[in-house]
Motif scaffolding. Structure first.
Motif, PDB file in Angstrom:
ATOM      1  N   TYR A   1      -3.669   4.089  -0.707  1.00  0.00           N
ATOM      2  CA  TYR A   1      -4.265   3.265  -1.908  1.00  0.00           C
ATOM      3  C   TYR A   1      -3.360   2.296  -2.238  1.00  0.00           C
ATOM      4  O   TYR A   1      -2.047   2.224  -1.877  1.00  0.00           O
ATOM      5  CB  TYR A   1      -4.556   4.237  -3.147  1.00  0.00           C
ATOM      6  CG  TYR A   1      -3.414   5.224  -3.517  1.00  0.00           C
ATOM      7  CD1 TYR A   1      -2.366   4.936  -4.167  1.00  0.00           C
ATOM      8  CD2 TYR A   1      -3.574   6.576  -3.042  1.00  0.00           C
ATOM      9  CE1 TYR A   1      -1.437   5.728  -4.537  1.00  0.00           C
ATOM     10  CE2 TYR A   1      -2.718   7.559  -3.447  1.00  0.00           C
ATOM     11  CZ  TYR A   1      -1.685   6.961  -4.167  1.00  0.00           C
ATOM     12  OH  TYR A   1      -0.606   8.070  -4.326  1.00  0.00           O
ATOM     13  N   ALA A   2      -3.646   1.452  -3.270  1.00  0.00           N
ATOM     14  CA  ALA A   2      -3.025   0.089  -3.536  1.00  0.00           C
ATOM     15  C   ALA A   2      -1.958   0.328  -4.678  1.00  0.00           C
ATOM     16  O   ALA A   2      -1.205  -0.642  -5.162  1.00  0.00           O
ATOM     17  CB  ALA A   2      -3.789  -1.078  -3.711  1.00  0.00           C
ATOM     18  N   ALA A   3      -2.365   1.509  -5.419  1.00  0.00           N
ATOM     19  CA  ALA A   3      -1.543   1.526  -6.727  1.00  0.00           C
ATOM     20  C   ALA A   3       0.030   2.079  -6.438  1.00  0.00           C
ATOM     21  O   ALA A   3       0.108   2.991  -5.395  1.00  0.00           O
ATOM     22  CB  ALA A   3      -2.254   2.852  -7.501  1.00  0.00           C
ATOM     23  N   ASN A   4       0.931   1.641  -6.878  1.00  0.00           N
ATOM     24  CA  ASN A   4       2.328   1.763  -6.788  1.00  0.00           C
ATOM     25  C   ASN A   4       3.077   1.589  -7.891  1.00  0.00           C
ATOM     26  O   ASN A   4       2.752   1.124  -8.779  1.00  0.00           O
ATOM     27  CB  ASN A   4       2.840   1.067  -5.401  1.00  0.00           C
ATOM     28  CG  ASN A   4       2.521  -0.511  -5.780  1.00  0.00           C
ATOM     29  OD1 ASN A   4       2.949  -1.195  -6.534  1.00  0.00           O
ATOM     30  ND2 ASN A   4       1.604  -1.040  -4.902  1.00  0.00           N
TER      31      ASN A   4
ATOM     32  N   MET B   1       0.726  -1.168   0.048  1.00  0.00           N
ATOM     33  CA  MET B   1       0.037   0.036   0.058  1.00  0.00           C
ATOM     34  C   MET B   1       1.086   1.109  -0.008  1.00  0.00           C
ATOM     35  O   MET B   1       2.072   1.267   0.364  1.00  0.00           O
ATOM     36  CB  MET B   1      -0.921   0.128   1.204  1.00  0.00           C
ATOM     37  CG  MET B   1      -1.948  -1.224   1.384  1.00  0.00           C
ATOM     38  SD  MET B   1      -2.864  -1.473   0.116  1.00  0.00           S
ATOM     39  CE  MET B   1      -4.177  -0.088   0.627  1.00  0.00           C
ATOM     40  N   VAL B   2       0.423   2.309  -0.404  1.00  0.00           N
ATOM     41  CA  VAL B   2       0.864   3.608  -0.473  1.00  0.00           C
ATOM     42  C   VAL B   2       0.223   4.727   0.184  1.00  0.00           C
ATOM     43  O   VAL B   2      -0.822   4.986   0.128  1.00  0.00           O
ATOM     44  CB  VAL B   2       1.210   4.055  -1.893  1.00  0.00           C
ATOM     45  CG1 VAL B   2       1.850   5.373  -2.104  1.00  0.00           C
ATOM     46  CG2 VAL B   2       2.207   3.138  -2.658  1.00  0.00           C
TER      47      VAL B   2
ATOM     48  N   ASP C   1      -5.542 -10.494   3.217  1.00  0.00           N
ATOM     49  CA  ASP C   1      -6.816 -10.752   3.352  1.00  0.00           C
ATOM     50  C   ASP C   1      -7.692 -10.024   4.405  1.00  0.00           C
ATOM     51  O   ASP C   1      -8.779 -10.333   4.763  1.00  0.00           O
ATOM     52  CB  ASP C   1      -6.946 -12.380   3.915  1.00  0.00           C
ATOM     53  CG  ASP C   1      -5.946 -12.369   5.135  1.00  0.00           C
ATOM     54  OD1 ASP C   1      -5.471 -11.351   5.870  1.00  0.00           O
ATOM     55  OD2 ASP C   1      -5.733 -13.480   5.946  1.00  0.00           O
ATOM     56  N   GLN C   2      -7.056  -8.742   4.760  1.00  0.00           N
ATOM     57  CA  GLN C   2      -7.928  -7.884   5.719  1.00  0.00           C
ATOM     58  C   GLN C   2      -8.238  -6.685   4.660  1.00  0.00           C
ATOM     59  O   GLN C   2      -9.130  -5.693   5.275  1.00  0.00           O
ATOM     60  CB  GLN C   2      -6.959  -7.475   6.772  1.00  0.00           C
ATOM     61  CG  GLN C   2      -6.654  -8.504   7.934  1.00  0.00           C
ATOM     62  CD  GLN C   2      -5.758  -7.990   8.928  1.00  0.00           C
ATOM     63  OE1 GLN C   2      -5.771  -6.634   9.369  1.00  0.00           O
ATOM     64  NE2 GLN C   2      -5.157  -8.597   9.671  1.00  0.00           N
ATOM     65  N   LEU C   3      -8.054  -6.423   3.654  1.00  0.00           N
ATOM     66  CA  LEU C   3      -8.294  -5.427   2.701  1.00  0.00           C
ATOM     67  C   LEU C   3      -9.721  -5.335   2.537  1.00  0.00           C
ATOM     68  O   LEU C   3     -10.503  -4.285   2.498  1.00  0.00           O
ATOM     69  CB  LEU C   3      -7.674  -5.232   1.385  1.00  0.00           C
ATOM     70  CG  LEU C   3      -6.059  -5.015   1.495  1.00  0.00           C
ATOM     71  CD1 LEU C   3      -5.421  -5.239   0.078  1.00  0.00           C
ATOM     72  CD2 LEU C   3      -5.880  -3.355   1.836  1.00  0.00           C
ATOM     73  N   ARG C   4     -10.473  -6.595   2.338  1.00  0.00           N
ATOM     74  CA  ARG C   4     -11.936  -6.449   2.251  1.00  0.00           C
ATOM     75  C   ARG C   4     -12.756  -6.045   3.396  1.00  0.00           C
ATOM     76  O   ARG C   4     -13.624  -5.166   3.112  1.00  0.00           O
ATOM     77  CB  ARG C   4     -12.236  -7.938   1.764  1.00  0.00           C
ATOM     78  CG  ARG C   4     -13.940  -8.275   2.056  1.00  0.00           C
ATOM     79  CD  ARG C   4     -14.531  -7.859   0.691  1.00  0.00           C
ATOM     80  NE  ARG C   4     -15.742  -8.228   0.843  1.00  0.00           N
ATOM     81  CZ  ARG C   4     -16.780  -7.856   0.076  1.00  0.00           C
ATOM     82  NH1 ARG C   4     -16.558  -7.568  -1.300  1.00  0.00           N
ATOM     83  NH2 ARG C   4     -18.073  -8.330   0.117  1.00  0.00           N
ATOM     84  N   LEU C   5     -12.281  -6.480   4.498  1.00  0.00           N
ATOM     85  CA  LEU C   5     -13.140  -6.049   5.736  1.00  0.00           C
ATOM     86  C   LEU C   5     -12.528  -4.652   6.266  1.00  0.00           C
ATOM     87  O   LEU C   5     -13.417  -3.992   7.041  1.00  0.00           O
ATOM     88  CB  LEU C   5     -13.095  -7.122   6.637  1.00  0.00           C
ATOM     89  CG  LEU C   5     -13.909  -8.377   6.282  1.00  0.00           C
ATOM     90  CD1 LEU C   5     -13.931  -9.362   7.227  1.00  0.00           C
ATOM     91  CD2 LEU C   5     -15.193  -8.084   5.837  1.00  0.00           C
ATOM     92  N   GLN C   6     -11.214  -4.537   6.425  1.00  0.00           N
ATOM     93  CA  GLN C   6     -10.642  -3.481   7.042  1.00  0.00           C
ATOM     94  C   GLN C   6      -9.701  -2.563   5.940  1.00  0.00           C
ATOM     95  O   GLN C   6      -8.482  -2.230   6.610  1.00  0.00           O
ATOM     96  CB  GLN C   6      -9.824  -3.850   8.184  1.00  0.00           C
ATOM     97  CG  GLN C   6     -10.847  -4.671   9.271  1.00  0.00           C
ATOM     98  CD  GLN C   6      -9.954  -5.276  10.322  1.00  0.00           C
ATOM     99  OE1 GLN C   6      -9.527  -4.581  11.183  1.00  0.00           O
ATOM    100  NE2 GLN C   6      -9.711  -6.559  10.513  1.00  0.00           N
ATOM    101  N   GLY C   7     -10.262  -2.388   4.976  1.00  0.00           N
ATOM    102  CA  GLY C   7      -9.602  -1.513   3.981  1.00  0.00           C
ATOM    103  C   GLY C   7      -9.671  -0.229   3.785  1.00  0.00           C
ATOM    104  O   GLY C   7      -9.169   0.485   2.712  1.00  0.00           O
TER     105      GLY C   7
ATOM    106  N   GLY D   1     -11.154   0.804   9.652  1.00  0.00           N
ATOM    107  CA  GLY D   1     -12.276   0.153   9.690  1.00  0.00           C
ATOM    108  C   GLY D   1     -12.559  -0.256   8.147  1.00  0.00           C
ATOM    109  O   GLY D   1     -11.731  -0.367   7.616  1.00  0.00           O
ATOM    110  N   GLY D   2     -13.738  -0.470   7.839  1.00  0.00           N
ATOM    111  CA  GLY D   2     -14.506  -0.686   6.641  1.00  0.00           C
ATOM    112  C   GLY D   2     -15.677  -1.710   7.003  1.00  0.00           C
ATOM    113  O   GLY D   2     -16.393  -1.454   7.866  1.00  0.00           O
TER     114      GLY D   2
END
Length: 784
Positions: A74-77, A61-62, A255-261, A270-271
């Motif tokens: 965000y995840a774009a790097n 992540m950045v 595996d946490q990006l979906r729920l806590q991203g 949170g998320g």
């Protein structure tokens, strides 16, 4: 012994069938709601858990600090970060790089489909667990002319043919050889794609990605066993190679990006996990409400059960045996309710899936699901039966056999507390669900500052770009088309921001961020965006001129009367502000209207917007539009969406929450009604003699009915006094996440109060009228 307990329980349940039916209905309702929520939660927490070594997979992540100090995450790097991570960070065992999902034409012979795929490097299938059915990853992604496809895509393209080594067309001019087939991507994967092409090909097509300041790809790493997260070691990797860059990378569990991203200023905030907490709490609350019903109904029958207890104690039964007997009855009822609940869930599951846009299944072979069902059922039975069991087992056999019901029919305070608890929960759910729906309606009906009706959106592809002039000219000849325009991104949430614009008087310390939207001269009139000053684009002659909104003019410190003609330099070069639009919503309603700049472009973007007229039916109009697109762009399937549907998807999460909340609120109301029915039954039994005396002294049946109902109305009023402040707080927390939101006034609470009082009089009325109309002679002959 247990056989005797079960046999006796069945006999009691069968003897009092009305009581059993009401209890089963309440418990079934509670278990149905719990199963649906449990299925939904299981699906949510299962996302991305199927990858082998999932606990060691991390997403790069950045954090990017904007000039105004706000940190975006965000995840774009940069594409070059992967090799640097592998070479410099010993904890990283493996890394893969891949693009964002994009739609491309995939064609074999004459059959073509618009499919979503990604570009990835050779390590992709090694790091992620997407099993291969045919082919080998050794052949993939190292060469630029190969790709992998999914089972579904292989079936669509090749039917019964072997796809390996077959050549397919990707996009307009790329010919790639199928190197393998992978299993269809499971629904609980955040990555969804139907083909994987070489990342090297993606880099070749986008050489600008080699710049350290770019960010158009994603990187995921696999850590060594027992290695700790090395985020503290990678924070300055980008700045080491790009002195002007302000981005700092870090690793976050994949595996946490979906729920806590979700992140706020670079910190996890949170998320979707908050939804799990919310509906998990609702499930527990509904189950407790169902258990309260059982307790109320059990105590309502305590008079008749008191003699049974007295007889059993007089012939030698001890307290523990009686407790086991009563708890056995409640557990049996729970299992019976579970059976009905499973049937109802199976019948209602298609509707629930439609509501939540999922594909959930009732898998009774899943050990986790079975354990959950078993736990819910046993817990419900124990919670329901514990209080009545211990209360009834303490009866004095001599007293109850003498017929002294006062020693039996006590605990009135506890029963009232339970009903108040039920209705407090119901009040909170009712007010909250209505408020959510008011906000959704507010979003749907709000004037956004532009017109979204009768507009269809067609995604850009290479075929349309090549033939756009012909498509546009012929489209405008159709009576069903008012206009056609090109636009860069979603107008509902413009993603591109920058602080680059330069204008006269700009401070060197300026940290203003502007949203940037590329479009042609037809976009603003097609969406009916009001231009308050100046004019619209006229065409390519305005390629270096700009249009801004009022917010942008204010941010620049420009006078609206003289802003038109101001020099402005942006990515299209040095030009002038030629127009100022009225402010319109250019982001989710959770956020404020942002300063925005329109840049002229005829192809740098992703969407075409077609305004349909009302002269023809919508179906006929779309058929005409489709015919034009197929004439000029026959390789691509014609796919479109209504702009209003795009808008609704922007708030899809809120809509799902609202629908679920309303559904579970209805169940809570049903359970509360049954709870009132139980307590009304008890009260009617307790006050039979009192009612008889009042009738003898001249009281009318109507006044007696109102007397009984008023007691329960008081309980409801108490629950409203407790529940309304809690509901108000929850609503304020929900609405505070929206900059633009509906107003919640006293009418919402009045409506809820009337609804709950109406439910009270409707539910209690049966017992009140029945008791009030009884012959007083019969009432006075019986203490109970």
């Amino acid at each position: 012994m247990w056989k005797n307990y079960i046999k006796t329980s069945f006999r009691n349940l069968r003897r009092h069938s009305g009581y059993t039916l009401i209890n089963i209905l309440g418990l079934t309702s509670g278990i149905v709601a719990s199963i649906f929520i449990f299925l939904w939660i299981l699906d949510e927490v299962s996302f991305d858990k199927f990858h082998a070594n999932g606990d060691r997979i991390y997403s790069v992540m950045v954090n990017n600090q904007r000039p105004d100090g706000i940190i975006d995450t965000y995840a774009a790097n940069p594409s070059r970060i992967k090799e640097t991570l592998v070479n410099e960070i010993p904890e990283i065992k493996l890394a893969t790089q891949y693009s964002y999902e994009t739609a491309h034409l995939v064609k074999y012979k004459e059959e073509g489909f618009n499919e979503v795929g990604i570009y990835a490097d050779p390590n992709f299938f090694q790091l992620f667990s997407f099993p291969l059915i045919k082919g080998s990853t050794d052949q993939l992604l190292g060469r630029k002319n190969t790709l992998f496809i999914s089972e579904d895509l292989a079936q669509k393209l090749f039917q019964e043919e072997d796809p390996i080594e077959k050549t397919i067309q990707l996009g307009e001019d790329q010919e790639l050889t199928v190197a393998g087939v992978f299993e269809n991507i499971p629904d609980n994967s955040t990555l969804q794609f139907d083909f994987v092409a070489p990342f090297a090909l993606y880099l070749e097509q986008n050489p600008w990605m080699q710049n350290w300041a770019s960010g158009a790809s994603r990187t995921t790493v696999l850590l060594d066993e027992n290695a700790e997260n090395p985020s503290n070691k990678i924070g300055d990797l980008i700045q080491k190679n790009c002195s002007e860059c302000t981005t700092r990378p870090f690793l976050y569990p994949y595996d946490q990006l979906r729920l806590q991203g979700e992140f706020e200023n670079g910190v996890p905030a949170g998320g979707r996990i908050q939804q799990i907490y919310l509906f998990g709490a609702i499930a527990i609350l509904i189950l407790i409400m169902a258990c309260i019903n059982f307790i109320n109904l059990a105590t309502a029958r305590s008079g008749s059960r008191g003699r049974e207890v007295g007889i059993r104690k007089s012939i030698g039964a001890n307290k523990s045996e009686l407790v086991i007997q009563f708890i056995t009855e409640s557990v049996l009822l729970s299992w019976m309710a579970l059976g009905f609940a499973i049937i109802l869930v199976q019948l209602l599951l298609p509707f629930f899936n439609q509501l939540t846009e999922k594909t959930l299944e009732l898998d009774l072979t899943n050990p986790v699901f079975l354990l959950g069902l078993f736990s819910i059922t046993i817990l419900t039975g124990l919670l329901s039966g514990a209080y009545p069991a211990f209360i009834l087992s303490r009866f004095n056999p001599i007293t109850v056999l003498k017929g002294d019901s006062r020693s039996v029919l006590k605990g009135q305070g506890m029963r009232r507390v339970l009903v108040i608890t039920q209705f407090t929960a119901s009040a909170i759910l009712i007010v909250s669900s209505i408020a959510i729906y008011k906000q959704i309606s507010y979003i749907s009906d709000r004037n956004l500052g532009f017109n979204k009706e009768n507009i269809i959106v067609v995604d850009q592809n290479e075929g349309i770009v090549k033939s756009y002039d012909g498509i546009k000219n012929e489209m405008l000849q159709l009576s069903s088309v008012e206009n056609i325009a090109f636009g860069g991104n979603s107008i509902f949430s413009v993603p591109i921001t920058t602080s680059d614009p330069i204008w006269a008087g700009k401070s060197e310390r300026s940290n203003i961020n502007f949203k940037i939207f590329r479009c042609d001269e037809a976009f603003i009139p097609t969406l009916n965006i009001a231009v308050s000053k100046g004019r619209n684009f006229l065409g390519a002659q305005d390629a270096s001129n700009y249009i801004i909104n009022k917010k942008a003019a204010e941010a620049m410190g420009l006078d609206l009367e003289t802003a038109v003609g101001t020099e402005l330099e942006m990515w299209n070069g040095k030009g002038y502000i030629i127009g100022i639009t009225e402010d319109f919503h250019n982001d989710n309603l959770k956020f404020d209207i942002e300063p925005m700049i329109f840049m002229f472009s005829e192809n740098l973007g992703s969407h075409y917007f077609i305004k349909l007229s009302d002269q023809n039916s919508m179906t006929a109009s779309i058929d005409q539009v489709k015919a034009v697109f197929k004439k000029y762009n026959s390789d691509y399937p014609f796919e479109f969406s209504f702009l209003e549907e795009v808008f609704e998807k922007e708030y899809q999460n809120e809509q799902v929450i609202g629908k679920l909340a309303l559904s579970f609120t209805m169940i809570a109301i049903l359970i509360s009604g049954l709870g009132l029915f139980g307590l009304a039954s008890f009260t009617a039994a307790r006050r039979t003699k009192e009612i008889g005396i009042r009738k003898v002294l001249g009281a009318s049946s109507r006044s007696l009915s109102l007397l009984l109902c008023s007691d329960f109305a008081l309980l409801v009023l108490v629950s409203l006094v407790i529940g309304f402040p809690v509901a108000w707080y929850i609503i304020q927390q929900f609405l505070s996440s929206f900059t633009f939101h509906t107003d919640i006034n006293w009418t919402l609470f009045l409506l809820t109060a009337l609804l709950m009082l109406g439910l009270t009089f409707l539910t209690v009325g049966y017992h009140a009228i029945k008791t009030a109309w009884n012959n007083p002679v019969n009432s006075l002959q019986n203490e109970e």
